[in-house]
Design a protein around this motif. Structure first.
Motif, PDB file in Angstrom:
ATOM      1  N   TYR A 137       0.874  -1.177   0.000  1.00 39.94           N
ATOM      2  CA  TYR A 137       0.000   0.000   0.000  1.00 39.94           C
ATOM      3  C   TYR A 137       0.906   1.220   0.000  1.00 39.94           C
ATOM      4  O   TYR A 137       1.675   1.411   0.946  1.00 39.94           O
ATOM      5  CB  TYR A 137      -0.921  -0.017   1.227  1.00 39.94           C
ATOM      6  N   ALA A 190      -1.871  -1.239  -3.890  1.00 38.92           N
ATOM      7  CA  ALA A 190      -2.696  -0.083  -4.252  1.00 38.92           C
ATOM      8  C   ALA A 190      -1.944   1.182  -3.904  1.00 38.92           C
ATOM      9  O   ALA A 190      -1.221   1.223  -2.915  1.00 38.92           O
ATOM     10  CB  ALA A 190      -4.013  -0.089  -3.492  1.00 38.92           C
ATOM     11  N   ASN A 227      -2.666   4.286  -2.272  1.00 40.79           N
ATOM     12  CA  ASN A 227      -3.860   4.645  -1.506  1.00 40.79           C
ATOM     13  C   ASN A 227      -3.664   5.783  -0.515  1.00 40.79           C
ATOM     14  O   ASN A 227      -4.491   5.951   0.374  1.00 40.79           O
ATOM     15  CB  ASN A 227      -4.476   3.408  -0.841  1.00 40.79           C
ATOM     16  N   SER A 228      -2.600   6.564  -0.661  1.00 39.60           N
ATOM     17  CA  SER A 228      -2.600   7.805   0.120  1.00 39.60           C
ATOM     18  C   SER A 228      -2.127   8.952  -0.761  1.00 39.60           C
ATOM     19  O   SER A 228      -1.360   8.755  -1.715  1.00 39.60           O
ATOM     20  CB  SER A 228      -1.774   7.673   1.395  1.00 39.60           C
ATOM     21  N   LYS A 253     -10.007   9.575  -2.825  1.00 39.45           N
ATOM     22  CA  LYS A 253     -10.602   8.242  -2.717  1.00 39.45           C
ATOM     23  C   LYS A 253     -10.092   7.331  -3.824  1.00 39.45           C
ATOM     24  O   LYS A 253     -10.641   6.267  -4.082  1.00 39.45           O
ATOM     25  CB  LYS A 253     -12.123   8.353  -2.783  1.00 39.45           C
ATOM     26  N   GLY A 254      -9.048   7.782  -4.492  1.00 40.30           N
ATOM     27  CA  GLY A 254      -8.479   7.003  -5.593  1.00 40.30           C
ATOM     28  C   GLY A 254      -8.766   7.731  -6.888  1.00 40.30           C
ATOM     29  O   GLY A 254      -9.816   7.542  -7.487  1.00 40.30           O
ATOM     30  N   ALA A 311      -3.719   8.209  -8.650  1.00 43.80           N
ATOM     31  CA  ALA A 311      -3.560   6.834  -8.155  1.00 43.80           C
ATOM     32  C   ALA A 311      -3.381   5.882  -9.331  1.00 43.80           C
ATOM     33  O   ALA A 311      -2.517   4.992  -9.311  1.00 43.80           O
ATOM     34  CB  ALA A 311      -4.782   6.426  -7.338  1.00 43.80           C
ATOM     35  N   ASP A 319      -0.383   3.465 -10.035  1.00 46.44           N
ATOM     36  CA  ASP A 319      -0.630   2.018 -10.149  1.00 46.44           C
ATOM     37  C   ASP A 319      -0.095   1.490 -11.480  1.00 46.44           C
ATOM     38  O   ASP A 319       0.460   0.395 -11.557  1.00 46.44           O
ATOM     39  CB  ASP A 319      -2.131   1.715 -10.041  1.00 46.44           C
ATOM     40  N   TYR A 344      -4.881  -6.413  -6.785  1.00 48.24           N
ATOM     41  CA  TYR A 344      -5.166  -5.102  -6.198  1.00 48.24           C
ATOM     42  C   TYR A 344      -6.032  -5.298  -4.951  1.00 48.24           C
ATOM     43  O   TYR A 344      -6.827  -6.231  -4.883  1.00 48.24           O
ATOM     44  CB  TYR A 344      -5.920  -4.250  -7.220  1.00 48.24           C
ATOM     45  N   TRP A 392     -11.911   1.281   4.373  1.00 52.13           N
ATOM     46  CA  TRP A 392     -10.545   1.408   3.815  1.00 52.13           C
ATOM     47  C   TRP A 392     -10.552   2.607   2.883  1.00 52.13           C
ATOM     48  O   TRP A 392     -11.534   2.818   2.173  1.00 52.13           O
ATOM     49  CB  TRP A 392     -10.210   0.116   3.048  1.00 52.13           C
ATOM     50  N   VAL A 400      -9.119   3.639  -0.023  1.00 52.35           N
ATOM     51  CA  VAL A 400      -9.181   3.593  -1.498  1.00 52.35           C
ATOM     52  C   VAL A 400      -9.515   2.163  -1.920  1.00 52.35           C
ATOM     53  O   VAL A 400      -8.889   1.214  -1.449  1.00 52.35           O
ATOM     54  CB  VAL A 400      -7.822   4.036  -2.104  1.00 52.35           C
ATOM     55  N   ASN A 401     -10.512   2.023  -2.759  1.00 51.64           N
ATOM     56  CA  ASN A 401     -10.980   0.694  -3.180  1.00 51.64           C
ATOM     57  C   ASN A 401     -11.206   0.710  -4.683  1.00 51.64           C
ATOM     58  O   ASN A 401     -11.427   1.757  -5.278  1.00 51.64           O
ATOM     59  CB  ASN A 401     -12.282   0.363  -2.463  1.00 51.64           C
TER      60      ASN A 401
END
Ligand code: AHR
Length: 865
Positions: free
Chosen positions: A464, A493, A495-496, A500-501, A505, A509, A528, A540, A542-543
């Motif tokens: 992550y 992922a 994810n920060s 929210k992604g 991102a 990725d 992922y 969580w 980011v999804n």
């Protein structure tokens, strides 16, 4: 291997290229692909998926059940826990990883206030109806609770209703049918019982009347409800027509249309996203879910097969019960349905390290080993074997495609490795064909763990990462010393620092995937995480796929993975990306300067900004305090300094209305509270909520790090956390200097260089060959704000067809994202390009991920011979 690494790495050259009118030297590259020099092969298993019961991804998500808390078991405490002052507290037995048999003091807030969550009474004034949860006369021993409805008086207006709200609404579609079933027994109740789907404003959307509901023993009732009208947020209603007592259990409602129309099936739109990804495998059921909050609450395949009303369920560490309706059999069936292999993760007798960490002692581990061997037999044993027979009885005589198992999730250390060795040996002895994943803890492959493992098929790294991490660490996998093992990146992922992604991102990725693809000799599989989020219960940040009861959208990262999997070469081709020397640089950190703290109090004074040796700004808090805008926290002038006196995160003030390009910032700072962190110096401040910053004394005053902030509080690391030479002392003034350059920032503390940040490379490319078609597949990420012109040189035995397919996934800003209202705003777009030759030019859009598929006529001829 290392030879290849060097060839693939960034090479700066001093090529003097002609600048076009629209592109500066900074926005150009030469991509050289040598078709005669194959690199690592790329595993066909590279892209899989990982499903976990988190954020109601399954319950109220992929699993198509529409009634929440159908078995009235939701308010049951997880096994071996007690409720204490609003927290569930596991029995205090020793933690697997703590020294001296210490127990962890971990506890978890118990959010439930109702005994029958999702259910409620809607009774008129004349009614006397009461609900009670009871364990008397259970439907079966696995699910002890049922709901007792006592109807002493009916409302003459007919308002005698028991409601279920579904999972934040029940999506009712006009013309669709819904299969209802429930169990009941009664006392002095004669009926009728009317069941309806109702819109939020009480309109009847579907109805059925059970004329008589009688009997002192449990009986199953069922019907089909046809929706004559639709509502995405409907409720399920049971209306009672006589007085008496009614006990209810296992009230279940499924859409008749599920994925592949399987009973007890999956929500079609969500399952389709997964099928469309064409994953090579499905990792299931976790994640932390596998670990359990304590050992008693860990899942078990055994308990998740057979009649669904008899499944005891598993308490998810994410704070709710899984009914296990999407159990081991359904999971294996789903793998088969989407032509993926199964990767089953089992608990190795250790619960989550970050939770209670309780475990099954070594001398009892054998029993779990036998249980896992039985589980494998259930999946792939012949129908004549003990568990293969049960599978056949459950409707599937042929073996399922179980190819992998994983021993534990995120466990690490030599003690775990010893346990792993026992499992590994036993599984390999009976099932040598099964590939075994070795848990490595949270984060990178853990050397100590790996070295303590006697044999490893694939080590499971979890990654992550913050925005742009993959760009700064493009050589992450290159740096792994190769050995007798491969890697599975089981969870990854960005994810920060990505909301929210967002597109940023996806760009990160994409580069991460390219690094895996390029290191195909090591990285054989990836997935992922997390896959799903029900937006009404977000566990969580980011999804990949967002949904509510009726709608869904996949994030740009989903389309990135799909694009890259659809265009996965079999073999890398040696590719270099070269950039011309840059003579005129663009400043990347324009903006103002600021002051900030995090969980501490600090003072700042003597702030100066210098450009070309001249002071262009000098603070005077006594005479000009209003130049500085306090955004969060309590800022006041104290003597000649500006003091922040409120604890809490993200305290921030800035010099509003100024902007500097390249400069030196000098100031004095001191920490005035004994609280942990020290001080933060924002720069490139765009507004109240967007900035970069140098965080001195981060991580409890141990580290320093450059960070980025978006949306005010969304912070992510720009550099790795660096240990400070010494902690910042309270009360002492420190000299802080930031040298803000074009693409580099140096931070000095008391005249000594503390840390540096250099803007990472933002343009990446790799290429490979699809052996079946002969196509050369070029993947390009342009994460800059400008179009990027690439000279593409195809070297070696390659004769490109003049027309090629270009697929581009681009956005107008790194902050944007798909949404419920525009679910496919950012998806790959196909265009044909012409003029492809051994040497040709292609411009790649700003913020874009592209795949160029070039037909190689030469290769086809070779194949044809
Ligand atoms: O994907 C969310 C969680 O992240 C998983 O449950 C766990 O394995 C990891 O720490």
């Amino acid at each position: 291997m290392m030879k290849n690494v060097r060839k693939n790495s960034l090479v700066l050259t001093s090529l003097s290229l002609l600048l076009s009118l629209t592109l500066s030297a900074q926005d150009q590259a030469t991509i050289t692909i040598d078709a005669d020099k194959p690199g690592n092969s790329v595993a066909p298993t590279l892209h899989g998926i990982f499903f976990e019961e988190i954020s109601h991804g399954g319950e109220g998500g992929l699993y198509a059940e529409l009634i929440q808390n159908r078995g009235f078991e939701e308010s049951r405490l997880p096994p071996a826990t007690t409720l204490q002052n609003g927290f569930i507290v596991p029995e205090r037995t020793p933690h697997f990883s703590l020294p001296n048999n210490r127990a962890s003091d971990w506890k978890m807030r118990w959010e439930l206030t109702s005994q029958w969550p999702a259910w409620s009474l809607r009774a008129g004034e004349g009614a006397d109806i009461n609900l009670a949860l009871t364990q008397e006369n259970p439907l079966n021993s696995a699910t002890p609770n049922s709901l007792q409805v006592t109807i002493d008086k009916l409302d003459p207006g007919g308002k005698n209703d028991l409601l279920n709200e579904g999972f934040w609404g029940i999506n009712t579609v006009k013309g669709d049918s819904y299969n209802l079933s429930f169990y009941t027994h009664t006392d002095n109740y004669t009926g009728p019982l009317t069941v309806t789907l109702q819109s939020a404003d009480g309109k009847i959307l579907a109805t059925h009347v059970f004329k008589t509901i009688v009997g002192k023993t449990w009986k199953k009732y069922s019907c089909s409800l046809l929706a004559t009208q639709g509502d995405p947020g409907a409720k399920f209603v049971m209306n009672f027509g006589s007085t008496g007592k009614v006990w209810l259990d296992f009230v279940s409602l499924f859409p008749a249309k599920t994925f592949k129309n399987r009973p007890n099936g999956l929500r079609a739109d969500l399952a389709q996203y997964l099928a469309d990804l064409k994953p090579a495998f499905v990792r299931w059921p976790g994640g932390c879910f596998v670990e359990g909050i304590n050992i008693e609450s860990a899942p078990n395949w055994h308990r998740s097969i057979g009649p669904i009303e008899k499944r005891v369920g598993t308490y998810s560490p994410w704070g709710y019960w899984s009914s296990d309706g999407f159990g081991y059999h359904e999971y294996l069936q789903f793998c088969e349905d989407i032509h993926a292999d199964a990767l089953y993760v089992f608990n190795a007798g250790v619960s989550c390290d970050f939770r209670s960490g309780t475990y099954i002692p070594d001398e009892k581990v054998d029993s779990i080993i036998y249980d896992i061997l039985d589980g494998i037999e259930y999946a792939i044993g012949p129908a004549t074997s003990k568990w293969g027979k049960v599978r056949a009885q459950n409707g599937h005589p042929a073996p399922f495609p179980l190819k992998y198992v994983e021993i534990g999730n995120e466990q690490s250390g030599p003690r775990f490795a010893r346990r792993y060795n026992w499992f590994f040996a036993a599984i390999k002895k009976k099932y040598p064909q099964i590939q075994i994943m070795a848990s490595q803890g949270i984060g990178d492959v853990n050397r100590r763990t790996l070295d303590s493992m006697k044999s490893v098929d694939l080590a499971d790294e979890h990654a992550y990462k913050a925005a742009n991490w993959s760009m700064r660490n493009y050589d992450h996998f290159d740096n792994y010393k190769r050995g007798n093992w491969s890697m599975y990146v089981g969870e990854y992922a960005t994810n920060s620092g990505v909301g929210k992604g967002n597109m940023n991102a996806a760009l990160s990725d994409a580069v991460y995937i390219m690094a895996m693809e390029r290191n195909g000799d090591l990285v054989k599989m990836s997935s992922y995480a997390p896959l799903f989020v029900n937006v009404n219960d977000v566990d969580w940040p980011v999804n990949l796929i967002n949904f509510d009861a009726s709608k869904s959208f996949a994030r740009i990262s989903y389309y990135t993975i799909k694009l890259f999997n659809d265009n996965r070469p079999d073999q890398n081709l040696t590719t270099t990306t070269q950039f011309p020397a840059v003579t005129v640089k663009k400043p990347l950190y324009s903006g103002s300067v600021g002051l900030a703290t995090w969980d501490t109090e600090s003072e700042f004074k003597d702030i100066q900004v210098l450009q070309d040796g001249k002071v262009v700004y000098s603070s005077d808090f006594i005479n000009r305090p209003s130049e500085w805008k306090g955004v969060r926290g309590e800022w006041k002038v104290k003597d000649s300094a500006f003091a922040q006196t409120a604890m809490g995160a993200q305290r921030f003030a800035w010099l509003q209305g100024k902007s500097f390009d390249t400069y030196t910032l000098k100031l004095k700072a001191r920490k005035t509270s004994n609280a942990t962190n020290a001080f933060i110096i924002p720069f490139a401040v765009k507004d109240d909520n967007t900035m970069l910053r140098a965080h001195i004394g981060s991580n409890v005053n141990n580290n320093s790090v450059f960070e980025s902030v978006i949306n005010g509080t969304n912070v992510s690391d720009l550099t790795n956390q660096k240990r400070m030479p010494a902690k910042i002392e309270t009360g002492r003034w420190y000299d802080v200097t930031l040298e803000v350059g074009y693409d580099k920032v140096d931070c000095y503390l008391d005249g000594k260089l503390l840390m540096s940040y250099t803007e990472p490379q933002k343009f990446f490319s790799i290429a490979g060959r699809d052996q079946k078609t002969g196509d050369i597949i070029v993947k390009v990420v342009n994460a800059t704000a400008s179009p990027y012109k690439a000279d593409i040189e195809l070297k070696g035995a390659v004769k490109p067809a003049p027309m090629a397919d270009l697929v581009t996934l681009a956005a107008d800003s790194p902050q944007v994202e798909n949404s419920f209202s525009e679910p496919t705003k950012y998806v790959p777009v196909h265009t044909g390009i012409t003029g492809v030759k051994n040497s040709f030019e292609q411009v790649f859009q700003p913020y874009s991920i592209s795949v160029l598929r070039i037909k190689d006529i030469a290769h086809k001829q070779v194949v044809a011979k």
